[in-house]
Design an enzyme around this catalytic site. Structure first.
Site, short mmCIF file in Angstrom:
data_model
loop_
_atom_site.label_atom_id
_atom_site.label_comp_id
_atom_site.label_asym_id
_atom_site.label_seq_id
_atom_site.Cartn_x
_atom_site.Cartn_y
_atom_site.Cartn_z
N ASP A 13 0.86 -1.18 0.00
CA ASP A 13 0.00 0.00 0.00
C ASP A 13 0.89 1.23 0.00
O ASP A 13 1.91 1.25 0.67
CB ASP A 13 -0.88 0.00 1.26
CG ASP A 13 -2.11 -0.85 1.03
OD1 ASP A 13 -2.62 -0.84 -0.10
OD2 ASP A 13 -2.54 -1.52 1.98
N GLU A 49 -0.51 17.69 7.91
CA GLU A 49 -0.45 18.52 6.71
C GLU A 49 -0.56 19.99 7.10
O GLU A 49 0.19 20.84 6.62
CB GLU A 49 -1.57 18.17 5.73
CG GLU A 49 -1.40 16.86 5.00
CD GLU A 49 -1.95 15.67 5.77
OE1 GLU A 49 -2.39 15.85 6.93
OE2 GLU A 49 -1.94 14.55 5.22
N PHE A 60 -12.27 21.11 9.12
CA PHE A 60 -12.45 20.37 7.87
C PHE A 60 -13.68 19.49 7.98
O PHE A 60 -13.93 18.88 9.01
CB PHE A 60 -11.22 19.49 7.59
CG PHE A 60 -11.35 18.66 6.36
CD1 PHE A 60 -11.04 19.20 5.11
CD2 PHE A 60 -11.79 17.34 6.43
CE1 PHE A 60 -11.17 18.44 3.98
CE2 PHE A 60 -11.93 16.57 5.30
CZ PHE A 60 -11.61 17.12 4.06
N ALA A 89 -15.97 16.54 5.65
CA ALA A 89 -15.97 15.75 4.42
C ALA A 89 -16.96 16.34 3.42
O ALA A 89 -16.83 16.14 2.21
CB ALA A 89 -16.33 14.31 4.74
N THR A 93 -17.78 19.79 3.02
CA THR A 93 -17.27 20.99 2.34
C THR A 93 -15.90 20.76 1.72
O THR A 93 -15.49 21.45 0.81
CB THR A 93 -17.14 22.17 3.33
OG1 THR A 93 -16.21 21.79 4.35
CG2 THR A 93 -18.46 22.52 3.96
N SER A 108 -11.13 23.70 4.99
CA SER A 108 -11.10 24.20 6.36
C SER A 108 -10.55 25.63 6.30
O SER A 108 -10.13 26.09 5.24
CB SER A 108 -10.20 23.31 7.22
OG SER A 108 -8.87 23.40 6.76
N ASP A 151 -5.71 -4.14 6.00
CA ASP A 151 -6.33 -4.02 7.31
C ASP A 151 -7.84 -3.93 7.26
O ASP A 151 -8.52 -4.30 8.17
CB ASP A 151 -5.73 -2.87 8.10
CG ASP A 151 -5.79 -1.55 7.33
OD1 ASP A 151 -6.37 -1.54 6.22
OD2 ASP A 151 -5.24 -0.56 7.83
#
Lengths: 709, 596
Positions: free
Chosen positions: A334, A375, A404, A406, A408, A411, A545
């Site tokens: 991954d 970030e 933030f 999901a 819109t 942030s 996972d």
């Protein structure tokens, strides 16, 4: 208030990546090779294993035991009849018994190490009291051992989780150190991929409802104990094949030695002197020739291999899985968390025309001040480093932070009439338009360019003005390129799996040095990819996972599930990484290879040893019949008896000498098969031919000095 | 060693090297069912044979059916050959009047045990000869019995080799080809044309080919001598090309009617090696990587050179006991020096050493000199070659599949050392293959060691059925001490290895020897083929693992050394005790001045 530190505010990965060595030296569960307690247990077990019924499983050592028994009986007979040469026969018998014991000891050592670990685990398995939710909603206290799959229990801070299950309500921090050895608590919450909890672990905070998913005796901890104890140990396919080989060789040598008796009888008759070699000498020759070294160490190597995997905090469900990992041709990795450190980092501010870089940096930093994500912090740090903008105290301003969401997908902060936003380019475009602004064409162009470079664009707007784009970059883990290079040298293709678009994926793939990538991969794509590889005859390993990884994990030849993952994933894979570190797949592959190499090396060594033993025993055997054969006594051993005895002693001691090698595994360096073969052939093949000569010579000197023969 | 001697050996090898590829390509095409330049002539014959035998040439057989076809064919051949021998007295083409019951003029009676031994011998491509051709067998038996078997037992061996190669070459396949088709093609397109050309060449050099009664001549010394006659050339060519080795005459290729000139000698040696060498190339082509075939070729060459130079050096060095007596044993312009005992003057030491090496490298067994008269170490080479399983080019087909057996073992042991489940040519070597390889090795070793061991000590009453007037098992020996034991060991090694050459010095035509050597030949042939075919069947069903840098490389010098090393070590470990009591001790005793 987040104050930027000097370091890049990105968490460094837990597992330091070493460039040269695939196997980290520090192991979480490492135990000393010869722990006194384990040693004691192993010694006792070596005698218990003398039981012929137990030994029958190991034909080579069984033959040694039969030989030891025979010589002992002849010794007793000689003792009764008062025949001469008792001292020699007695010593041979003794050393033959030692040979059996040493072989038993090797296996017992490996098993005892597993048992010690199982005991440690079992101690944690105290019977706790569980609060079971009755159908009406009230709770009752029951013993954890009464719980059945499907029961719902409530656990709160301080409770031991009574069984394996799934969090169906709430969030809690859990101490899983019992299983993982890692003291840092982990978060478990309902829904998603972090809902699985393991029986025996401890809730540290909050309260959760858990649906129990396993019956008593079948829990993860139970399985783990059984596995490390070796109770469920079955011979792996390669081990079976090797057993056949050494059993076949044993039969061939049995023939060679048995038929030597009539040949010797003929020769004694023909030369008129000498006699047929005694049973003790014939048995000695047989024991020296049959591959006792590998025969004695074979099962220890297998158990130790499992154990080494365990010491890396990986739980292999079968030896077959460990063995298969050595054969892996394709590694599916991954991207996030394996190839790249899970977080992205801001590396550049790219303004649209008409906006200065520092203006953009300022807005970006302000909008990120309350953003605690790695970030966000990296944006603050970059602005500070590049433009000297310090994190500002904003409390006195009229600041309102927009988190933030999901929905819109952005942030920001509302401060002193300014409405600063950062987020996905489309979202920011939308925002700007809503604010009555116009989106400059360059914004989209810059975003696309960043995507192509493998980065993630983060647009920034100040109200109706689009300012520019923050270039967030995926950071490839340090040393990853070298490791993937090593894999390539080992003949293993690495394939990066990512949800990114092909452009981004290609850029990161190039930077990390993977051989191939699968972009915008859905679970179905992964499964299809694995099937395709397998149909071409390749063996595939992967990590996963999530529940949606389960089919691919089950399909892969080696499926390493993360312990933090869902139960479904853990059930589907054939290994579980208790540290949940997907990079570990590479180590698992190395351990699998090391296991096979150790077997091959010791087999080669064992067979190569025979050459020297012939030169010791054959001239000794026929010295009386044909003194001319003394020319073959190139080691110059003192006399026939001491020659035979020295060879037998060497043969027994070499098993003990090689126990540490069998348990630790031979040194493995990732390199091409050709160079591995060349080196191992030299060390264990040629070395195996040469080493016994000085060894037997030395023992002969000792035997002579001590007047043993 | 002389320069000329070494040159002979090198020239021989160069010619073999040169024919390997063209013949290999031809055989690849032939067994793939492709058209060859012989098709215009032979294809109608081939079709006719299928029609007569009811064979569907498109039908593919599983390993079990393929092997069963071979076994039934061999059984049928055995019965026919046995009956031909026993009934030769009432059958035509028998000018000397040989029979099973009575024996005119000192001829040997074709007893049931001798007929059994001979039938087994020719069906298994061994050509061990307990009989003396010119005083036992009619022309009919020689031509319709022995020569026919020389063709078909060789073709059967090639067929098995091709089937085993298909096991490696095919993927996820349940079949290995069609035995009857492979048998017919091997005989018709390969062995017959080569033998035809070979026989004509031999005739041109003076090898006889007639059906005349034996000729009475008066020698220069004025004595009467009977010169045996017969259809020799036709049998001689296939005797070499099919690595059969059974001579028309007892003296085999030392007989001037079989092998008259140094040139025929050279060509006969070539004939032994061409098909086995060519098959290595066929193997490479069929598995899709000619380097793999050359690797086998290289390993075989390595062992060949080691053997031939050891033998040659030992023979050229001669006998130190003679040297001590002041006899000149160094080669000079006028004399060959060394050990010329048992060697033909027209061939000399080098060509005899080369012939002896080749004939035991391959499972041919033809001889142009007496191995029994070699120096101890010179005799050790042919004996040890037999113990290695005749994989140094080996018998037609048998050499290749024997070498593949060793490749499986070598790859399995050493392959683990690269950290992967061992694989050869992309096929995983797992328990089934290892089991079968060990079974095959065990069977041949057991046949050699057990029969030799028993014979060395077994006691029979004098004039009992089993060993006649010889009494004990060792009563048949003409030499004493370690050399006598070597003769016994050689006889069973030759049988189990399907070689057929002898150390001689042993009168083996008694029921005990005929029966036990016959059994050794059966074990050496069929208990090798059956397990190997089982392994091939299992391999054919497997997928091929793609080659990566993690793959054990099986085409480089490292593998060549490993393979040759495995062959030597397995052989040495199994037979060192026995050999130490035979040629090895004999060598040390010779140095002390004792001869046997």
């Amino acid at each position: 208030m987040p104050q930027a530190t000097k370091e890049v505010p990105v968490e460094t990965p837990q597992q330091p990546v070493e460039g040269s060595e695939l196997l980290p030296k520090k192991l979480t569960h490492a135990r000393p090779l010869f722990d006194p307690q384990i040693l004691r247990r192993a010694i006792i077990e070596s005698f218990v294993k003398l039981n012929p019924k137990v030994l029958l499983k190991n034909p080579v050592i069984f033959v040694v035991e039969a030989g030891a028994l025979m010589t002992t009986l002849f010794m007793v007979r000689d003792l009764a009849t008062g025949a001469g040469g008792i001292g020699f026969t007695a010593q041979i018998s003794l050393w033959l018994w030692f040979t059996v014991l040493f072989a038993n000891f090797a296996e017992a050592m490996a098993e005892a190490r597993g048992k010690a670990q199982a005991d440690a685990l079992r101690k944690t398995k105290t019977d706790s009291v569980a609060k079971r939710v009755k159908s009406g909603g009230a709770t009752e206290s029951v013993s954890a051992s009464m719980l059945r799959a499907g029961d719902v229990v409530i656990c709160e801070a301080g409770d031991l989780i009574p069984g394996d299950g799934e969090v169906i309500e709430g969030i809690a921090t859990v101490d899983e150190s019992v299983i993982t050895g890692e003291s840092a608590p982990v978060i478990r919450e309902s829904g998603g991929d972090r809902s699985a909890v393991t029986g025996g672990t401890k809730i540290l905070s909050d309260q959760v409802r858990i649906r129990i998913t396993s019956n008593p005796g079948e829990t993860f901890l139970d399985r783990m104990i059984a596995l490390v104890e070796g109770a469920e140990r079955q011979k792996t396919p390669n081990e079976i094949a090797l057993n056949i080989l050494i059993a076949g060789l044993t039969l061939i040598f049995l023939l060679a030695v048995v038929t030597l008796q009539p040949f010797a009888q003929y020769s004694a008759g023909a030369s008129g002197t000498g006699s047929v070699p005694s049973v003790a000498v014939l048995v000695s020759l047989l024991v020296c020739l049959i591959p006792t070294t590998i025969g004695g160490l074979l099962s220890a190597i297998g158990i130790a291999g499992m154990d080494r995997v365990m010491q890396h905090n990986v739980l292999a469900m079968s030896g077959r899985a460990v063995e298969a990992s050595g054969d892996v041709n394709t590694l599916l990795l991954d991207k996030t968390g394996t190839i790249t450190i899970g977080n992205r980092e801001a590396v550049e501010f790219i303004p649209v025309p008409g906006v200065t870089e520092s203006e953009l940096a300022d807005a970006a930093q302000l909008s990120s001040l309350a953003d605690e994500t790695p970030e966000g912090r990296s944006v603050v740090v970059l602005a500070k480093q590049k433009y000297g903008l310090r994190g500002r105290e904003v409390a006195h301003h009229e600041a309102h932070f927009i988190p933030f969401s999901a929905y819109t997908r952005m942030s920001g902060v509302d401060i002193d009439q300014r409405r600063l936003r950062k987020g996905a380019t489309e979202s920011i475009c939308q925002f700007v338009k809503e604010q009555g602004g116009r989106v400059p064409q360059d914004l989209t162009a810059i975003s696309e360019r960043i995507s192509r470079l493998g980065g993630t664009p983060l647009a920034v707007a100040d109200g109706s003005r689009a300012l520019g784009v923050i270039y967030l970059k995926d950071i490839v883990k340090g040393g990853m390129k070298e490791r993937l290079g090593q894999l390539r040298a080992m003949g293993i293709r690495s394939v990066m799996i990512t949800g990114d678009n092909p452009l981004t994926a290609a850029a990161i793939a190039a930077e990390a040095g993977v051989d191939d990538f699968l972009a915008q991969a859905s679970p179905a794509d992964k499964l299809a990819y694995i099937r395709k590889e397998q149909s071409d005859g390749r063996l595939v390993a992967m990590t996963g996972d999530g529940t949606n990884d389960a089919p691919a994990l089950a399909q892969a030849d080696v499926g390493l599930a993360m312990n933090t993952g869902t139960m479904a994933a853990k059930e589907a894979g054939n290994m579980v990484d208790l540290d949940s570190n997907p990079t570990k797949l590479i180590e698992v592959v190395a351990i699998g290879k090391q296991l096979l190499i150790t077997r091959g090396a010791l087999t080669t060594f064992s067979i190569a040893n025979d050459v020297a033993k012939y030169f010791a025993i054959i001239p000794a055997m026929f010295m009386a019949t044909y003194p001319a054969l003394g020319a073959l006594n190139i080691m110059g051993l003192h006399n026939p008896q001491s020659a035979v005895l020295s060879a037998v002693i060497f043969n027994a001691l070499i098993i003990i000498v090689l126990v540490p090698l069998a348990l630790r595994g031979v040194k493995y360096r990732p390199e091409s098969a050709a160079s591995l073969l060349r080196r191992n052939l030299l060390v264990y093949g040629l070395g195996g031919i040469i080493a016994p000569f000085p060894g037997i010579w030395l023992i002969d000197q000792l035997v002579h000095v001590l007047r043993l023969a | 060693m002389t320069t000329l001697g070494v040159l002979q050996i090198l020239v021989f090898f160069t010619v073999i090297l040169a024919v390997t590829k063209p013949l290999g390509v031809f055989m690849t095409r032939l067994f793939a069912g492709e058209r060859t330049f012989l098709h215009p002539v032979l294809r109608p014959v081939e079709k006719l044979l299928y029609a007569l035998g009811g064979v569907d040439e498109k039908e593919e057989q599983r390993w079990t059916k393929y092997t069963a076809s071979l076994l039934s064919f061999s059984l049928f051949s055995f019965v026919v050959l046995y009956l031909l021998q026993r009934l030769q007295g009432v059958l035509p083409a028998n000018p000397q009047g040989f029979s099973g019951a009575h024996a005119p003029g000192g001829a040997t009676a074709m007893t049931p045990d001798l007929a059994f031994n001979t039938a087994v011998s020719f069906v298994t491509n061994t050509n061990w000869q307990s009989y003396v051709g010119e005083t036992t067998l009619s022309y009919l038996v020689q031509m319709a019995g022995l020569t026919v078997q020389n063709f078909v037992s060789a073709a059967a061996g090639i067929a098995i080799a091709v089937a085993v190669i298909r096991g490696f070459a095919r993927q996820q396949s349940s079949s290995l080809g069609n035995f009857w088709v492979d048998l017919v093609r091997g005989t018709l397109y390969l062995l017959l044309p080569l033998s035809l050309v070979g026989a004509l060449f031999l005739c041109s050099q003076g090898v006889i080919q007639n059906l005349s009664p034996y000729t009475q001549v008066t020698t220069v010394e004025g004595k009467a001598q009977v010169l045996a006659q017969g259809p020799v050339a036709s049998q001689e060519a296939i005797k070499m090309i099919g690595t059969n080795g059974g001579g028309f005459f007892n003296a085999n290729s030392a007989h001037p009617f079989e092998n008259p000139t140094p040139l025929t000698n050279f060509v006969q040696m070539l004939m032994i090696f061409i098909i086995p060498a060519g098959l290595t190339y066929t193997f490479g082509r069929m598995v899709g990587d000619t380097r793999q075939g050359w690797a086998l070729f290289a390993a075989m060459s390595l062992l060949f050179f080691a053997g031939v130079f050891a033998l040659y050096a030992s023979e050229q060095a001669g006998n130190p006991v003679l040297a001590k007596l002041g006899i000149q044993t160094a080669a000079t312009a006028n004399q060959p020096g060394g050990n010329m005992e048992g060697k033909e003057v027209r061939f000399g030491i080098a060509a005899t050493a080369l012939f002896a090496t080749i004939t035991t490298d391959a499972s041919c067994g033809a001889v142009n000199g007496m191995h029994d008269s070699f120096t101890p170490l010179g005799g050790l080479v042919p004996l040890f070659n037999l113990h290695l399983g005749e994989v140094i080019f080996g018998g037609v087909g048998a050499g290749l599949y024997g070498m593949l057996l060793f490749a499986i073992v070598a790859v399995f042991i050493a392959g683990l050392m690269v950290g992967r489940t061992p694989e050869y040519l992309g096929k995983k070597i797992e328990s089934k293959e290892v089991k079968m390889a060990m079974l095959a090795m065990l069977a041949t070793s057991a046949a050699i060691l057990l029969f030799s061991g028993i014979t060395a000590v077994i006691q029979f009453p004098k004039d009992a059925y089993w060993n006649g007037s010889y009494g004990p098992g060792v009563g048949n020996l003409n030499n004493s001490g370690p050399h006598g034991l070597a003769e016994i060991l050689y006889a069973y090694s030759s049988g189990a290895a399907n070689n057929g050459s002898a150390f001689a010095g042993i009168s083996a035509n008694t029921p005990w020897y005929n029966l036990t050597i016959g059994l050794a030949m059966l074990v050496g042939r069929f208990l090798m083929i059956i397990p190997l075919m089982a392994a091939a069947g299992s391999l054919a069903a497997k997928k091929r693992v793609p080659v990566t840098s993690g793959t054990f490389p099986t085409h480089g010098p490292l593998f060549v050394g490993l393979l040759a090393g495995t062959v030597v070590i397995v052989g040495a470990l199994t037979f060192f005790p026995a050999l130490s009591l035979t040629p090895i001790v004999e060598h040390f005793l010779m140095q002390q001045g004792r001869l046997f």
